[in-house]
Design a protein around this motif. Structure first.
Motif, PDB file in Angstrom:
ATOM      1  N   ASP A  47       0.829  -1.131   0.052  1.00 41.51           N
ATOM      2  CA  ASP A  47       0.063  -0.149   0.069  1.00 41.51           C
ATOM      3  C   ASP A  47       0.835   1.266   0.048  1.00 41.51           C
ATOM      4  O   ASP A  47       0.250   2.301  -0.588  1.00 41.51           O
ATOM      5  CB  ASP A  47      -0.930   0.057   1.246  1.00 41.51           C
ATOM      6  CG  ASP A  47      -2.080  -0.671   1.076  1.00 41.51           C
ATOM      7  OD1 ASP A  47      -2.192  -1.628  -0.001  1.00 41.51           O
ATOM      8  OD2 ASP A  47      -2.681  -1.150   2.219  1.00 41.51           O
TER       9      ASP A  47
ATOM     10  N   LYS B 205      -4.040  -9.537   2.905  1.00 42.52           N
ATOM     11  CA  LYS B 205      -5.140  -9.965   2.440  1.00 42.52           C
ATOM     12  C   LYS B 205      -5.369 -11.616   2.218  1.00 42.52           C
ATOM     13  O   LYS B 205      -6.108 -12.025   1.410  1.00 42.52           O
ATOM     14  CB  LYS B 205      -5.692  -9.318   1.390  1.00 42.52           C
ATOM     15  CG  LYS B 205      -5.566  -7.712   1.354  1.00 42.52           C
ATOM     16  CD  LYS B 205      -5.711  -7.068  -0.210  1.00 42.52           C
ATOM     17  CE  LYS B 205      -5.757  -5.663   0.057  1.00 42.52           C
ATOM     18  NZ  LYS B 205      -4.537  -4.858   0.706  1.00 42.52           N
TER      19      LYS B 205
ATOM     20  N   GLU C  53      -7.525  -9.298   6.680  1.00 41.03           N
ATOM     21  CA  GLU C  53      -8.211  -8.020   6.181  1.00 41.03           C
ATOM     22  C   GLU C  53      -9.573  -7.963   5.744  1.00 41.03           C
ATOM     23  O   GLU C  53     -10.016  -7.255   5.123  1.00 41.03           O
ATOM     24  CB  GLU C  53      -7.340  -7.556   5.199  1.00 41.03           C
ATOM     25  CG  GLU C  53      -5.750  -7.289   5.744  1.00 41.03           C
ATOM     26  CD  GLU C  53      -4.925  -6.517   4.570  1.00 41.03           C
ATOM     27  OE1 GLU C  53      -4.973  -5.306   4.607  1.00 41.03           O
ATOM     28  OE2 GLU C  53      -3.848  -7.211   4.221  1.00 41.03           O
ATOM     29  N   SER C  54     -10.243  -9.168   6.052  1.00 42.64           N
ATOM     30  CA  SER C  54     -11.525  -9.220   5.571  1.00 42.64           C
ATOM     31  C   SER C  54     -12.356 -10.367   6.377  1.00 42.64           C
ATOM     32  O   SER C  54     -11.830 -10.978   7.223  1.00 42.64           O
ATOM     33  CB  SER C  54     -11.650  -9.979   4.084  1.00 42.64           C
ATOM     34  OG  SER C  54     -11.348 -11.184   4.164  1.00 42.64           O
TER      35      SER C  54
ATOM     36  N   ALA D  96      -7.489  -1.563   8.454  1.00 44.55           N
ATOM     37  CA  ALA D  96      -8.176  -0.534   7.354  1.00 44.55           C
ATOM     38  C   ALA D  96      -8.981  -1.237   6.392  1.00 44.55           C
ATOM     39  O   ALA D  96     -10.229  -0.668   6.295  1.00 44.55           O
ATOM     40  CB  ALA D  96      -6.947   0.217   6.894  1.00 44.55           C
ATOM     41  N   ASP D  97      -8.667  -2.184   5.974  1.00 49.09           N
ATOM     42  CA  ASP D  97      -9.609  -3.010   4.970  1.00 49.09           C
ATOM     43  C   ASP D  97     -10.618  -3.522   5.501  1.00 49.09           C
ATOM     44  O   ASP D  97     -11.744  -3.900   5.418  1.00 49.09           O
ATOM     45  CB  ASP D  97      -8.551  -3.933   4.073  1.00 49.09           C
ATOM     46  CG  ASP D  97      -7.781  -3.191   2.974  1.00 49.09           C
ATOM     47  OD1 ASP D  97      -7.770  -1.867   3.078  1.00 49.09           O
ATOM     48  OD2 ASP D  97      -7.081  -3.872   2.124  1.00 49.09           O
TER      49      ASP D  97
ATOM     50  N   ARG E 239     -12.328  -2.801   8.461  1.00 46.16           N
ATOM     51  CA  ARG E 239     -13.221  -1.828   8.665  1.00 46.16           C
ATOM     52  C   ARG E 239     -14.209  -1.732   7.590  1.00 46.16           C
ATOM     53  O   ARG E 239     -15.357  -1.439   7.491  1.00 46.16           O
ATOM     54  CB  ARG E 239     -12.646  -0.357   9.066  1.00 46.16           C
ATOM     55  CG  ARG E 239     -12.108  -0.378  10.332  1.00 46.16           C
ATOM     56  CD  ARG E 239     -11.440   0.985  10.868  1.00 46.16           C
ATOM     57  NE  ARG E 239     -10.878   1.001  12.097  1.00 46.16           N
ATOM     58  CZ  ARG E 239     -11.452   1.947  12.831  1.00 46.16           C
ATOM     59  NH1 ARG E 239     -12.636   2.683  12.857  1.00 46.16           N
ATOM     60  NH2 ARG E 239     -10.961   1.923  14.225  1.00 46.16           N
ATOM     61  N   ALA E 240     -13.461  -1.276   6.288  1.00 46.85           N
ATOM     62  CA  ALA E 240     -14.241  -0.961   5.165  1.00 46.85           C
ATOM     63  C   ALA E 240     -15.068  -2.256   4.829  1.00 46.85           C
ATOM     64  O   ALA E 240     -16.197  -2.140   4.269  1.00 46.85           O
ATOM     65  CB  ALA E 240     -13.126  -0.695   3.842  1.00 46.85           C
ATOM     66  N   ASP E 241     -14.646  -3.530   4.826  1.00 54.57           N
ATOM     67  CA  ASP E 241     -15.167  -4.781   4.360  1.00 54.57           C
ATOM     68  C   ASP E 241     -16.498  -5.147   5.402  1.00 54.57           C
ATOM     69  O   ASP E 241     -17.823  -5.309   5.006  1.00 54.57           O
ATOM     70  CB  ASP E 241     -14.330  -5.891   4.529  1.00 54.57           C
ATOM     71  CG  ASP E 241     -15.105  -7.139   4.051  1.00 54.57           C
ATOM     72  OD1 ASP E 241     -15.627  -7.131   2.908  1.00 54.57           O
ATOM     73  OD2 ASP E 241     -14.728  -8.352   4.457  1.00 54.57           O
TER      74      ASP E 241
ATOM     75  N   GLY F 271     -17.933  -2.393   7.168  1.00 53.23           N
ATOM     76  CA  GLY F 271     -18.905  -1.288   7.483  1.00 53.23           C
ATOM     77  C   GLY F 271     -18.706  -0.646   8.785  1.00 53.23           C
ATOM     78  O   GLY F 271     -19.492   0.001   9.011  1.00 53.23           O
TER      79      GLY F 271
ATOM     80  N   THR G 278     -17.639   1.633  11.838  1.00 51.18           N
ATOM     81  CA  THR G 278     -17.115   3.053  11.877  1.00 51.18           C
ATOM     82  C   THR G 278     -16.335   3.349  13.327  1.00 51.18           C
ATOM     83  O   THR G 278     -15.581   4.331  13.330  1.00 51.18           O
ATOM     84  CB  THR G 278     -18.130   4.132  11.890  1.00 51.18           C
ATOM     85  OG1 THR G 278     -19.091   3.711  13.008  1.00 51.18           O
ATOM     86  CG2 THR G 278     -18.887   3.815  10.597  1.00 51.18           C
TER      87      THR G 278
END
Length: 280
Positions: free
Chosen positions: A31, A89, A115-116, A141-142, A144-146, A148, A150
């Motif tokens: 990254d 990942k 990360e997922s 970081a990933d 959290r995005a996967d 959702g 906050t």
């Protein structure tokens, strides 16, 4: 106890990271490196690892299902300065097997980053995928995005899952993922305290100024050290379960935990306190 990330395409920053006092330096090829700098980052990292280094150096390679990871793994795995490969990942044992196929007979220590949601669900299967698997950790970081989520509260279960899976697989406790705001040292300290309570040991950092905060958060308190000394002093290694004079119950697991506390307390102080960003 501390892992400091540094971008692989910035050798001067990597050199500063090596002098920062971090326990491990993680050279990042993923990254932190722009696509047009990937080849240079690999060349610079390979040059760095041609000889043993005074600090363990791990390398986070690119995505395992992408076009770069195989070349990176094949080139770096045999080098004498490589301490470990960090695999991003990871979603299952097959990802670990893919890397061991690339390395052949000489497999370096591997760390799998979950990360997922799928990676977290398969945490124990990943942790037991290969004898070279030295540890697992979250990539928050990933994740959290996967998921959702906050806030850090939404990561409590994945964090506990990683700790339990590592322990069940006989691996060392995982280190916490990076705390992204390098200026919020108070927030970092609170987050480390929460991670320590969950069973993590140490944390990755993206800036040298985060290192002393992490070490302070994970170093046993004077009260914890005194209690551990009482336990170790009162319970010989071959003792069964017994009660201390103050009423505390002690068995082999408690004694082992006390010894770990004393080992952490005996760690020497950091060698240096850097102030230059190590990533980004």
């Amino acid at each position: 106890m501390t892992w400091l990330y540094a971008p692989g395409d910035r050798p001067a920053v990597v050199a500063k990271a090596l002098a920062s006092g971090a326990d491990v330096v993680v050279v990042d090829l993923e990254d932190a490196v722009a696509p047009e700098r990937k080849r240079y980052a690999l060349d610079a990292t390979a040059d760095l690892l041609t000889q043993p280094l005074p600090v363990p150096v791990h390398v986070r390679v690119d995505a395992l299902d992408g076009p770069l990871a195989e070349t990176e793994v094949r080139r770096l795995a045999p080098l004498p300065g490589l301490g470990a490969l960090r695999l991003p990942k990871v979603t299952g044992p097959g990802d670990v097997a893919r890397v061991t196929d690339w390395t052949g007979d000489r497999v370096p220590p591997l760390y799998a980053l979950l990360e997922s949601a799928l990676g977290v669900e398969r945490a124990f299967a990943v942790a037991t995928a290969h004898p070279a698997l030295a540890g697992i950790a979250l990539g928050e970081a990933d994740l959290r995005a996967d998921l959702g989520v906050t806030t850090e509260a939404g990561l409590a279960w994945p964090r506990s899952r990683a700790v339990v899976a590592a322990r069940a697989a006989g691996l060392a406790p995982p280190a916490q993922s990076v705390f992204p705001d390098v200026r919020d040292t108070a927030g970092l300290a609170r987050s480390c305290a929460a991670g320590r309570a969950l069973g993590f040991l140490g944390r990755a950092a993206i800036h040298p100024r985060q290192l002393p905060v992490i070490e302070d958060a994970y170093r046993p308190t004077a009260e914890e050290v005194a209690a551990a000394r009482d336990v170790v002093g009162a319970a010989p290694t071959d003792a069964g379960a017994l009660a201390l004079p103050d009423g505390r119950f002690v068995d082999a697991a408690v004694v082992a935990g006390a010894r770990r506390t004393l080992a952490l307390a005996d760690r020497p102080p950091r060698r240096a306190a850097g102030g230059t960003p190590a990533a980004g």
